[in-house]
Design a protein around this motif. Structure first.
Motif, short mmCIF file in Angstrom:
data_model
loop_
_atom_site.label_atom_id
_atom_site.label_comp_id
_atom_site.label_asym_id
_atom_site.label_seq_id
_atom_site.Cartn_x
_atom_site.Cartn_y
_atom_site.Cartn_z
N ALA A 1 0.85 -1.18 0.00
CA ALA A 1 0.00 0.00 0.00
C ALA A 1 0.89 1.24 0.00
CB ALA A 1 -0.91 0.00 1.23
N THR A 2 0.27 2.40 -0.02
CA THR A 2 1.00 3.64 0.19
C THR A 2 0.70 4.14 1.60
OG1 THR A 2 -0.81 4.78 -0.98
CG2 THR A 2 1.26 4.46 -2.16
N PRO B 1 -5.93 1.57 -9.37
CA PRO B 1 -5.19 1.92 -8.16
C PRO B 1 -4.86 3.41 -8.13
CG PRO B 1 -3.69 1.04 -9.79
CD PRO B 1 -5.06 0.97 -10.39
N HIS C 1 -1.25 1.23 -5.99
CA HIS C 1 -1.80 0.50 -4.85
C HIS C 1 -3.28 0.80 -4.66
CE1 HIS C 1 2.20 -0.79 -3.88
NE2 HIS C 1 2.62 0.45 -3.63
N ASN D 1 6.00 3.82 -0.09
CA ASN D 1 5.52 2.48 -0.39
C ASN D 1 5.74 1.65 0.87
OD1 ASN D 1 4.82 2.69 -3.22
ND2 ASN D 1 7.02 2.89 -3.62
#
Length: 223
Positions: A37-38, A130, A135, A169
């Motif tokens: 994910a971020t 995303p 993401h 990230n």
């Protein structure tokens, strides 16, 4: 006559808008218990009661907002409320070149807020695509925070000329909330009596659909 036509116009517009969001709302993002994910960060005042309605004491420990379509609501309590995740910093996304910290740092957070869906930004992922980093989830960490070290985010200011990279990230893993720093604080978990309707924190450890936030309902919010 024009005045009489206005209410009808708004009724038609409202119906059309409700139809669109109803269709879109069925497309909540289903995510695995671990992945990538971020991570961004936002300001959350100490003792603030955010979207999940968690008690003010929860802000004394690491918390985060989750991107709306994974959070599962647009207004208030979503099924992600109260869930805990271990987040690990991997590398920066916006810097050139990416910065890879010499030592990976992790933190266990409790989801107490939503990060609103938008046409741009880091919380804009839907089932159709995303965010800019590729993401479908974004965790927005409440930071700075009295519970998180001021040097939690590593940097190399001598090389980059700044310390706040903004977007990371990360890897995430859904974990039991017994690993959250506020686990032994009854007030932070919302389990103390006399909190009243203004604070209705989710289950202490909502790890599955049978014990999600007791105030959660599909009717509480659509995208």
């Amino acid at each position: 006559m024009a005045l009489l036509a206005i209410p009808s116009f708004f009724k038609i517009f409202a119906f059309f808008a409700f139809f669109l969001v109803s269709v879109f709302a069925s497309e909540w993002i289903e995510y695995s218990s671990n992945g990538f994910a971020t991570l961004t960060h936002y300001s959350l005042p100490l003792d603030y009661i955010a979207s999940c309605g968690c008690t003010a004491d929860s802000t004394h420990y690491p918390t985060a907002a989750l991107s709306q379509m994974a959070y599962g609501s647009s207004t208030a309590y979503g099924p992600a409320c109260g869930r805990c995740f271990n987040l690990t910093l991997l590398n920066t996304f916006l810097s050139v070149p990416p910065f890879y910290p010499p030592e990976q740092k992790s933190i266990v957070v409790k989801v107490t807020d939503l990060c609103p869906l938008s046409t741009a930004g880091w919380c804009n992922a839907t089932t159709n695509g995303p965010n800019a980093a590729g993401h479908y989830l974004n965790f927005d960490l409440a930071y700075p925070s009295t519970s998180i070290s001021s040097d939690f985010f590593p940097s190399n200011s001598s090389y980059y000329g700044y310390t706040d990279f903004g977007v990371w990230n990360i890897s995430y893993e859904s974990v039991a909330c017994s690993g959250w720093e506020g686990w032994n604080d009854a007030a932070a978990l919302g389990s103390v009596t006399g909190q009243g309707p203004a604070s209705v924190c989710c289950a202490a450890d909502p790890t599955n659909s049978s014990n999600t936030c007791t105030s959660y309902s599909d009717h509480n919010g659509i995208a």
